[in-house]
Motif scaffolding. Structure first.
Motif, PDB file in Angstrom:
ATOM      1  N   PRO A 143       0.541   0.547   0.218  1.00 50.55           N
ATOM      2  CA  PRO A 143      -1.024   0.132   0.387  1.00 50.55           C
ATOM      3  C   PRO A 143      -1.201  -0.685   1.643  1.00 50.55           C
ATOM      4  O   PRO A 143      -0.139  -0.836   2.412  1.00 50.55           O
ATOM      5  CB  PRO A 143      -0.853  -0.986  -0.670  1.00 50.55           C
ATOM      6  N   LYS A 144      -2.234  -1.612   1.996  1.00 51.40           N
ATOM      7  CA  LYS A 144      -2.716  -1.997   3.164  1.00 51.40           C
ATOM      8  C   LYS A 144      -1.819  -3.023   3.511  1.00 51.40           C
ATOM      9  O   LYS A 144      -1.229  -3.195   4.743  1.00 51.40           O
ATOM     10  CB  LYS A 144      -3.920  -2.574   3.034  1.00 51.40           C
ATOM     11  N   THR A 145      -1.470  -4.066   2.769  1.00 51.00           N
ATOM     12  CA  THR A 145      -0.510  -4.973   3.076  1.00 51.00           C
ATOM     13  C   THR A 145       0.311  -5.322   2.139  1.00 51.00           C
ATOM     14  O   THR A 145       0.366  -4.799   0.957  1.00 51.00           O
ATOM     15  CB  THR A 145      -1.178  -6.392   3.531  1.00 51.00           C
ATOM     16  N   ARG A 146       1.670  -6.044   2.324  1.00 48.52           N
ATOM     17  CA  ARG A 146       2.561  -6.425   1.320  1.00 48.52           C
ATOM     18  C   ARG A 146       1.976  -7.115   0.025  1.00 48.52           C
ATOM     19  O   ARG A 146       1.924  -6.803  -1.203  1.00 48.52           O
ATOM     20  CB  ARG A 146       3.796  -7.276   1.698  1.00 48.52           C
ATOM     21  N   ASN A 147       0.900  -7.814   0.405  1.00 48.16           N
ATOM     22  CA  ASN A 147       0.137  -8.606  -0.830  1.00 48.16           C
ATOM     23  C   ASN A 147      -0.477  -7.627  -1.594  1.00 48.16           C
ATOM     24  O   ASN A 147      -0.910  -7.941  -2.667  1.00 48.16           O
ATOM     25  CB  ASN A 147      -0.758  -9.666  -0.224  1.00 48.16           C
ATOM     26  N   SER A 148      -0.883  -6.614  -1.213  1.00 47.95           N
ATOM     27  CA  SER A 148      -1.735  -5.409  -1.998  1.00 47.95           C
ATOM     28  C   SER A 148      -0.848  -5.150  -3.074  1.00 47.95           C
ATOM     29  O   SER A 148      -1.547  -4.320  -3.911  1.00 47.95           O
ATOM     30  CB  SER A 148      -2.128  -4.367  -1.069  1.00 47.95           C
ATOM     31  N   ILE A 149       0.570  -4.859  -2.985  1.00 49.58           N
ATOM     32  CA  ILE A 149       1.246  -4.761  -4.115  1.00 49.58           C
ATOM     33  C   ILE A 149       1.213  -5.689  -5.238  1.00 49.58           C
ATOM     34  O   ILE A 149       1.774  -6.793  -5.099  1.00 49.58           O
ATOM     35  CB  ILE A 149       2.618  -4.346  -3.844  1.00 49.58           C
ATOM     36  N   ARG A 150       0.465  -5.484  -6.382  1.00 46.23           N
ATOM     37  CA  ARG A 150       0.341  -6.524  -7.256  1.00 46.23           C
ATOM     38  C   ARG A 150      -0.030  -6.011  -8.559  1.00 46.23           C
ATOM     39  O   ARG A 150      -0.165  -4.624  -8.891  1.00 46.23           O
ATOM     40  CB  ARG A 150      -1.131  -7.294  -6.709  1.00 46.23           C
ATOM     41  N   ARG A 151      -0.345  -6.880  -9.453  1.00 46.83           N
ATOM     42  CA  ARG A 151      -0.391  -6.656 -11.049  1.00 46.83           C
ATOM     43  C   ARG A 151      -1.604  -7.241 -11.566  1.00 46.83           C
ATOM     44  O   ARG A 151      -2.166  -8.027 -11.075  1.00 46.83           O
ATOM     45  CB  ARG A 151       0.729  -6.882 -12.113  1.00 46.83           C
ATOM     46  N   VAL A 152      -2.673  -6.300 -12.017  1.00 43.45           N
ATOM     47  CA  VAL A 152      -4.113  -6.840 -12.407  1.00 43.45           C
ATOM     48  C   VAL A 152      -4.168  -6.823 -13.658  1.00 43.45           C
ATOM     49  O   VAL A 152      -4.068  -5.668 -14.299  1.00 43.45           O
ATOM     50  CB  VAL A 152      -5.004  -5.921 -11.418  1.00 43.45           C
ATOM     51  N   ALA A 153      -4.521  -7.732 -14.301  1.00 41.68           N
ATOM     52  CA  ALA A 153      -4.722  -8.058 -15.889  1.00 41.68           C
ATOM     53  C   ALA A 153      -6.374  -7.282 -16.067  1.00 41.68           C
ATOM     54  O   ALA A 153      -7.285  -7.623 -15.260  1.00 41.68           O
ATOM     55  CB  ALA A 153      -5.016  -9.281 -16.407  1.00 41.68           C
ATOM     56  N   LEU A 154      -6.390  -6.321 -17.208  1.00 36.73           N
ATOM     57  CA  LEU A 154      -7.829  -5.963 -17.548  1.00 36.73           C
ATOM     58  C   LEU A 154      -8.287  -6.318 -18.680  1.00 36.73           C
ATOM     59  O   LEU A 154      -7.613  -6.724 -19.378  1.00 36.73           O
ATOM     60  CB  LEU A 154      -7.588  -4.229 -17.370  1.00 36.73           C
ATOM     61  N   SER A 155      -9.419  -6.116 -18.932  1.00 34.32           N
ATOM     62  CA  SER A 155     -10.160  -6.473 -20.256  1.00 34.32           C
ATOM     63  C   SER A 155      -9.852  -5.247 -21.034  1.00 34.32           C
ATOM     64  O   SER A 155      -9.344  -4.037 -20.888  1.00 34.32           O
ATOM     65  CB  SER A 155     -11.656  -6.548 -20.045  1.00 34.32           C
ATOM     66  N   ARG A 156      -9.904  -5.537 -22.454  1.00 32.14           N
ATOM     67  CA  ARG A 156      -9.728  -4.515 -23.441  1.00 32.14           C
ATOM     68  C   ARG A 156     -10.766  -3.349 -23.343  1.00 32.14           C
ATOM     69  O   ARG A 156     -10.333  -2.321 -23.401  1.00 32.14           O
ATOM     70  CB  ARG A 156      -9.951  -5.340 -24.980  1.00 32.14           C
ATOM     71  N   GLN A 157     -12.021  -3.751 -23.086  1.00 31.71           N
ATOM     72  CA  GLN A 157     -13.013  -2.436 -22.919  1.00 31.71           C
ATOM     73  C   GLN A 157     -12.607  -1.386 -21.708  1.00 31.71           C
ATOM     74  O   GLN A 157     -12.775  -0.471 -21.935  1.00 31.71           O
ATOM     75  CB  GLN A 157     -14.431  -3.275 -22.571  1.00 31.71           C
ATOM     76  N   ALA A 158     -12.144  -2.188 -20.609  1.00 33.48           N
ATOM     77  CA  ALA A 158     -11.502  -1.243 -19.540  1.00 33.48           C
ATOM     78  C   ALA A 158     -10.390  -0.558 -19.874  1.00 33.48           C
ATOM     79  O   ALA A 158     -10.349   0.871 -19.472  1.00 33.48           O
ATOM     80  CB  ALA A 158     -11.136  -2.264 -18.210  1.00 33.48           C
TER      81      ALA A 158
END
Length: 409
Positions: A258-273
């Motif tokens: 990815p673009k930067t080191r900070n771009s490696i991440r974990r993102v929480a999603l909604s139940r609908q998603a």
């Protein structure tokens, strides 16, 4: 894994045999143009640090056989191939090469590196603002470069000359005395909130609802979205891992870091998603990609996704120029407006700091500040309000006479 240190201090790593190795750059080989690497070895990390520092200190007093007659063109190309190109992304390397070959070398290439002055560099920047655009077709009329393009040229040239200072080829960086165009603040465009539902309904008709719904509920970069694999999704905990992005290199779509080191991440999603993504995967259970192209089965082309976005906008009647990247801004705007704190949003977007997020979305945070000011103002007004005076007691003699109740009969 080498332990990173400041520029000019070398690097230290622990070898498989248990010993510590320190490496540093002594200079540049004038024949091959490559960096001359030296190393020291020790039993402990502390001893290795001491030996490395001593070697670097002693090396600074050794005359190195530099080519003191480098021209700007020779040095910029050498710097690019030796120091820059090996550590940057392929598309970034193309941007650097364009700045060097199409702007820096035509204007300054023949000047001896040690004779280059700030005023010559400043003249390059000034000329680029009015007549710096590369002529790509015969009837091209726009010849001016944008301020951001001039800033990019400055960044590349300044980096090359900064390395020349470290290598003691020149005493100082002449770019330091130049003035560059200020950073341009563009008006941000987002998807109109009142048309969000209609936009997603059109996406469903087009067969891309899960992809566009995820974008608007997570704010991923376009390349990150298209590089997602099914095993990046933790359906039980509703967590999406972002660790790659799709980019086009020499005409081929590939997944890269990815673009930067900070771009490696974990993102929480909604139940609908998550439910939409599960149904999407059921359409192609044997494909490891979360969003495979229906035409090739491989990665979606970023340009194709942008074209679909334009078609959806036209169907809904949105006249504003909303790029696919602006869907990321739409997510961030909705998040801030809904009360998500800036630190949390910064980590979801993969920004390097909350300060950058604040600077990017100043228009929203300013409105939030006004709202906060109104709330605080209301609280202070209540706190400082004078209490209503109690009514005075009636004067004596005006008391009502109480007539006793007489029982009849």
């Amino acid at each position: 894994m080498p332990k990173k240190r400041a520029n000019g201090e070398g690097s230290i790593r622990k070898k498989p045999n248990g010993r510590w190795e320190g490496r540093y750059t002594q200079g540049i080989d004038p024949v091959t143009g490559r960096a001359i690497q030296k190393s020291v070895s020790a039993r402990t990390q502390a001893e290795c640090k001491e030996k490395l520092a001593r070697a670097i200190r002693d090396n600074r007093g050794i005359p190195i056989n530099y080519n003191e007659d480098y021209t700007v063109a020779e040095w910029c190309r050498l710097w690019f191939e030796t120091y820059s190109k090996p550590v940057i992304r392929p598309n970034t390397a193309k941007t650097y090469a364009n700045a060097i070959e199409n702007h820096i070398i035509p204007a300054l290439g023949g000047i001896k590196l040690k004779r280059l002055t700030s005023i010559q560099i400043q003249q390059l920047y000034n000329d680029s603002r009015t007549n710096g655009r590369v002529q790509r077709w015969e009837n091209q009329t726009n010849t001016a470069l944008t301020g951001s393009s001039v800033r990019r040229i400055h960044m590349v040239l300044s980096s090359a000359l900064k390395q020349a200072v470290k290598e003691r080829l020149i005493p100082y960086n002449p770019c330091d005395n130049c003035r560059i165009p200020p950073k341009e603040k563009k008006e941000m465009t987002i998807l109109p909130p009142e048309k969000l539902g209609a936009y997603l309904r059109e996406a469903e008709q087009y067969g891309v609802l899960p992809m566009f719904f995820l974008e608007l509920s997570s704010g991923l970069r376009r390349g990150e979205l298209l590089a997602l694999r099914w095993d990046d999704l933790d359906t039980e905990n509703r967590i999406l891992s972002v660790s790659r992005q799709v980019t086009r290199i020499d005409g081929e779509l590939v997944a890269t870091e990815p673009k930067t080191r900070n771009s490696i991440r974990r993102v929480a999603l909604s139940r609908q998603a998550v439910e939409l993504l599960v149904r999407e995967h059921e359409q192609h259970p044997d494909n490891p990609l979360l969003f495979p192209s229906p035409r090739t089965g491989g990665y979606w082309s970023p340009d194709a996704v942008s074209r679909i976005n334009r078609k959806l906008l036209a169907k809904v009647g949105i006249e504003e120029h909303v790029r696919f990247h602006d869907l990321r801004h739409t997510f961030a705007t909705m998040a801030l407006s809904s009360g998500v704190d800036v630190k949390t949003l910064s980590s979801m977007l993969g920004h390097y700091s909350a300060g950058f997020t604040l600077d990017t979305y100043t228009h929203i945070t300013s409105e939030m500040q006004r709202g906060a000011a109104e709330k605080i103002g209301g609280f202070m007004e209540t706190a400082t309000a004078k209490p209503e005076p109690e009514p005075p007691d009636p004067p004596e003699g005006n008391h009502c006479k109480v007539i006793p109740f007489e029982r009849v009969g």
